[in-house]
Design an enzyme around this catalytic site. Sequence first.
Site, short mmCIF file in Angstrom:
data_model
loop_
_atom_site.label_atom_id
_atom_site.label_comp_id
_atom_site.label_asym_id
_atom_site.label_seq_id
_atom_site.Cartn_x
_atom_site.Cartn_y
_atom_site.Cartn_z
N HIS A 180 -14.72 -13.68 -5.35
CA HIS A 180 -13.54 -13.89 -5.77
C HIS A 180 -12.51 -14.31 -4.93
CE1 HIS A 180 -15.78 -11.32 -8.67
NE2 HIS A 180 -15.07 -12.18 -9.67
N GLY B 225 -0.37 -5.01 -6.87
CA GLY B 225 -1.27 -5.68 -8.33
C GLY B 225 -0.65 -7.08 -8.15
N ARG C 16 4.04 -10.64 -5.85
CA ARG C 16 4.55 -9.71 -4.62
C ARG C 16 3.85 -9.90 -3.61
NH1 ARG C 16 3.49 -4.27 -6.68
NH2 ARG C 16 4.65 -5.07 -8.47
N ARG D 70 -8.42 -17.74 -8.93
CA ARG D 70 -7.66 -17.09 -10.02
C ARG D 70 -6.14 -16.89 -9.74
NH1 ARG D 70 -11.29 -14.13 -13.73
NH2 ARG D 70 -13.30 -14.89 -13.13
N ARG E 254 -2.18 0.38 -0.86
CA ARG E 254 -1.59 -0.34 -2.23
C ARG E 254 0.00 -0.27 -2.09
NH1 ARG E 254 -0.97 -1.42 -7.24
NH2 ARG E 254 -0.19 0.20 -8.59
N SER F 81 3.87 -0.67 -8.37
CA SER F 81 4.74 0.06 -9.18
C SER F 81 4.33 1.22 -9.95
CB SER F 81 5.42 -1.02 -9.95
OG SER F 81 4.74 -1.43 -10.97
N ASP G 279 9.82 2.37 -13.97
CA ASP G 279 10.56 2.67 -15.08
C ASP G 279 10.24 4.18 -15.20
OD1 ASP G 279 7.73 0.98 -15.90
OD2 ASP G 279 7.98 2.97 -16.93
N ARG H 274 10.78 -6.03 -9.91
CA ARG H 274 9.55 -5.61 -9.44
C ARG H 274 9.02 -6.55 -8.27
NH1 ARG H 274 9.09 -4.40 -14.89
NH2 ARG H 274 7.79 -5.88 -15.41
O1 LIG Z 1 2.98 -3.31 -9.86
P1 LIG Z 1 1.69 -3.02 -9.83
O2 LIG Z 1 1.06 -2.80 -8.42
O3 LIG Z 1 0.89 -4.27 -10.42
O4 LIG Z 1 1.20 -1.82 -10.30
C1 LIG Z 1 1.48 -1.20 -11.62
O5 LIG Z 1 1.90 -2.35 -12.62
C2 LIG Z 1 0.95 -2.97 -13.55
C3 LIG Z 1 1.44 -2.70 -15.13
O6 LIG Z 1 2.79 -3.25 -15.14
C4 LIG Z 1 -0.22 -2.14 -13.12
O7 LIG Z 1 -1.12 -2.82 -12.09
C5 LIG Z 1 0.26 -0.61 -12.63
O8 LIG Z 1 -0.39 0.03 -11.56
O1 LIG Z 2 4.97 2.84 -16.97
C1 LIG Z 2 4.32 2.20 -15.98
C2 LIG Z 2 5.09 1.58 -15.17
C3 LIG Z 2 4.21 0.83 -13.99
N1 LIG Z 2 2.74 0.88 -14.16
C4 LIG Z 2 2.12 1.69 -15.33
O2 LIG Z 2 1.11 1.49 -15.20
N2 LIG Z 2 3.01 2.22 -15.94
#
Ligand SMILES: O=P(O)(O)O[C@H]1O[C@H](CO)[C@@H](O)[C@H]1O
Ligand SMILES: O=c1cc[nH]c(=O)[nH]1
Length: 233
Positions: free
Chosen positions: A4, A20, A24, A43, A87, A90, A204, A217
Site C-alpha cells: 500500500h 489519520g 493533514r 489510495r 500519531r 483528533s 469535539d 481539524r
Molecule cells: O483525526 P484523525 O487522526 O483521523 O483521528 C480521529 O478522527 C477520525 C474520526 O473522525 C478517526 O480516525 C479518529 O481517530
Molecule cells: O468524537 C470523536 C472525535 C474524533 N475522533 C473520534 O473517533 N471521535
Amino acid sequence: MSTHIAAEKGEIARTILLPGDPMRAKFIADNFLEDPVCYNQVRGMYGFTGTYQGREISVQGTGMGMPSISIYVNELIRDFDVKNLIRVGSCGSFSEKVKIRDIILAIGACTNSRNNQLRFNGQDYAPTANFTLLSKAHNIANEKGIEVKVGNVLSSDLFYGDDPDAWQVWSRYGVLAVEMETAELYTLAAKYGVRALSILTVSDSVVTGEATTAEEREKTFTDMIEIALETAE
Ligand SMILES: O=P(O)(O)O[C@H]1O[C@H](CO)[C@@H](O)[C@H]1O
Ligand SMILES: O=c1cc[nH]c(=O)[nH]1
C-alpha cells in the site's frame, strides 16, 4: 514498494508522524517540512519525507480506524524500517475537564476492538505508549508553555455507536477521550520492538456536543504538530 506504500527503500525516515487524515499529512509537509518529497499517493494516502530542524522526518496518512492504521504501520515497520511512530490525531473528549483544542498524550489505550482478543486468544492486552517518547513530548510541551494532559484514551471501532451513554463508563474510569487508532499502533509497536506515541488534539466534546470544523481539524492543530516534530529523533 510495499502493498500500500509506493516508496523505495530508504525514501521513508526512521521517524514518522501519522495523522489519520491524509490532507493533514500534506498540510504538515507543506507548512513544517523543508524540501518535502511525496513518496506515496496510493489510495490518496499521502506520504512525504523532508527535514525539520535538519533532521529527516516523514509524515504518512493512515486513514480512519484500526484496520487501516494497522496496514500502514505494519508496512512502515516491516518494509521501511521505521523506528519511531508518532500519531498526530483528533479525539472526542469524555470529560468535562478536557476541553476543545486541549492536547492529550495517550499513556495507554483501551479498546472495544477484537484485534487483541484474536491475537491473545481471548485475553486482554494493555497497549501503552513508549515512555521515552512520552516523557520527551511532555518536557517539550512544558518548555513551550503548552498545557498537555497525560492519560488513558479509548480506541473505538465505532464512530457512530448505538448507545449515546456508552462513553460514561469509560469516563468514570478516567478515560479522557475517544479516537480510533492508538490501541493498534501501540500493540504493533510492542510486537516489533519499536517506539510509538499518540498525541491527540480534542476536536469535539462527547460531553457538551461542541465541535471543530473539518478545516480546523486539517489546519489548526499546530501545537500538537510542533510537539510531535520536536519529539521526533
Ligand atoms: O483525526 P484523525 O487522526 O483521523 O483521528 C480521529 O478522527 C477520525 C474520526 O473522525 C478517526 O480516525 C479518529 O481517530
Ligand atoms: O468524537 C470523536 C472525535 C474524533 N475522533 C473520534 O473517533 N471521535
